[in-house]
Enzyme design. Structure first.
Site, PDB file in Angstrom:
ATOM      1  N   GLU A 208      36.268  31.813  45.027  1.00  5.48           N
ATOM      2  CA  GLU A 208      37.171  32.615  45.853  1.00  5.48           C
ATOM      3  C   GLU A 208      37.835  31.702  46.870  1.00  5.48           C
ATOM      4  OE1 GLU A 208      34.524  35.560  47.477  1.00  5.48           O
ATOM      5  OE2 GLU A 208      33.684  34.199  48.961  1.00  5.48           O
ATOM      6  N   HIS A 246      33.769  37.678  52.617  1.00  2.00           N
ATOM      7  CA  HIS A 246      32.723  36.718  52.914  1.00  2.00           C
ATOM      8  C   HIS A 246      33.087  35.825  54.100  1.00  2.00           C
ATOM      9  CE1 HIS A 246      31.173  36.879  48.515  1.00  2.00           C
ATOM     10  NE2 HIS A 246      30.580  37.769  49.273  1.00  2.00           N
TER      11      HIS A 246
END
Length: 285
Positions: A208, A246
């Protein structure tokens, strides 16, 4: 399979808490060998037939061959629990999120000094289909096979594992390294283990935005990994400076953007999917 196999004898730290109880039941149901748990002050109780002790030191008196631990403990107390486990077992999985980064740094350093593998924190854990799981993932989406899967994102792990299973393939081992800026096992360590694993034929790497861990892994793979790697990078539309889910998924400059990572990975010989649904087609190639 890597890290988790038929010889794993695991304990659950925080076994009497709500999460500990629920996931102990699910892990046992899947065939994981959970031999004991800890919960200070609750020694003598049982959870799903698993005996509870005050400490790992106490467990070792009765179960000297334990070799793994999974931690379901509130963030402020995780460092102490992890240090306790690192001294005694080979594999520690830290499910807990929101752990202070300086605590994680100390945990990772301590684990390196003791040659202990730490997965997490902020991870869904690890699953070896047909053998067991030390984690919180839904088991019905996994199927025994030869695709190794490593990911920074739990939900993305579930989505891709499900697509792989639905396409008639299966997984050798799936693990989430965790979405925090500092984690125990990283992509490179996972690739090294999958390369050495005779049951893994292809590797799926799910990354990511934020940081350069995926690119470093691809650079390592170009020199040291012979098995095909298929990758997907989440967060193509993420704006600069915006944190996405995150703690590790924040872009600063161009290095951490999804597009930049995709281009660099492709140059390094990794097959890169534009959307998650492309992964199965790339596996088939």
């Amino acid at each position: 399979m890597i890290l988790l196999d038929e010889n794993t004898k695991a304990i659950v730290q925080g076994i009497t808490g709500k999460q500990g109880r629920f996931h102990t039941k699910e892990m046992i149901k899947y065939g994981t060998n959970i031999v004991a748990g800890t919960s200070p002050g609750k020694a003598g109780e049982t959870v799903e037939g698993v005996p509870v002790y005050n400490s790992i030191e106490e467990i070792k008196k009765y179960h000297p061959d334990i070799n793994a631990s999974i931690i379901f403990i509130p963030a402020p107390y995780v460092k102490d629990a992890a240090f306790e486990a690192i001294c005694e077992v080979d594999l520690v999985i830290i499910i807990t999120e929101h752990i202070p980064i300086h605590d994680t740094m100390e945990i990772v350093k301590y684990a390196q000094e003791h040659n202990t593998t730490v997965i997490g924190p902020n991870t869904p854990g690890i699953i070896t289909p047909g053998v067991g799981k030390l984690g919180i993932m839904p088991t019905h989406i996994f199927n025994k096979g030869n695709i190794g899967l490593v990911s920074r994102s739990g939900t993305l792990t579930y989505e891709i594992a499900s697509q792989i299973t639905d396409a008639g393939f299966g997984q050798s081992t799936c693990l989430g390294i965790g979405g925090d800026p500092v984690t125990g096992i990283d992509f490179i360590s996972a690739l090294k283990q999958f390369e050495e694993d005779p049951e893994t034929e292809k590797i799926v790497l799910l990354g990511e935005i934020g940081g350069i861990a995926e690119v470093k892994a691809a650079e390592y793979a170009k020199e040291h990994v012979t098995k095909p790697i298929i990758s997907f990078i989440a967060g193509v539309s993420a704006p600069l400076g915006k944190r996405m889910g995150h703690a590790g998924a924040i872009i600063e400059g161009t290095d951490g953007t999804a597009q930049n990572k995709k281009e660099l990975l492709a140059k390094l010989g990794v097959k890169v999917a534009d959307v998650p649904s492309d992964i199965v087609e790339l596996i088939k190639e």
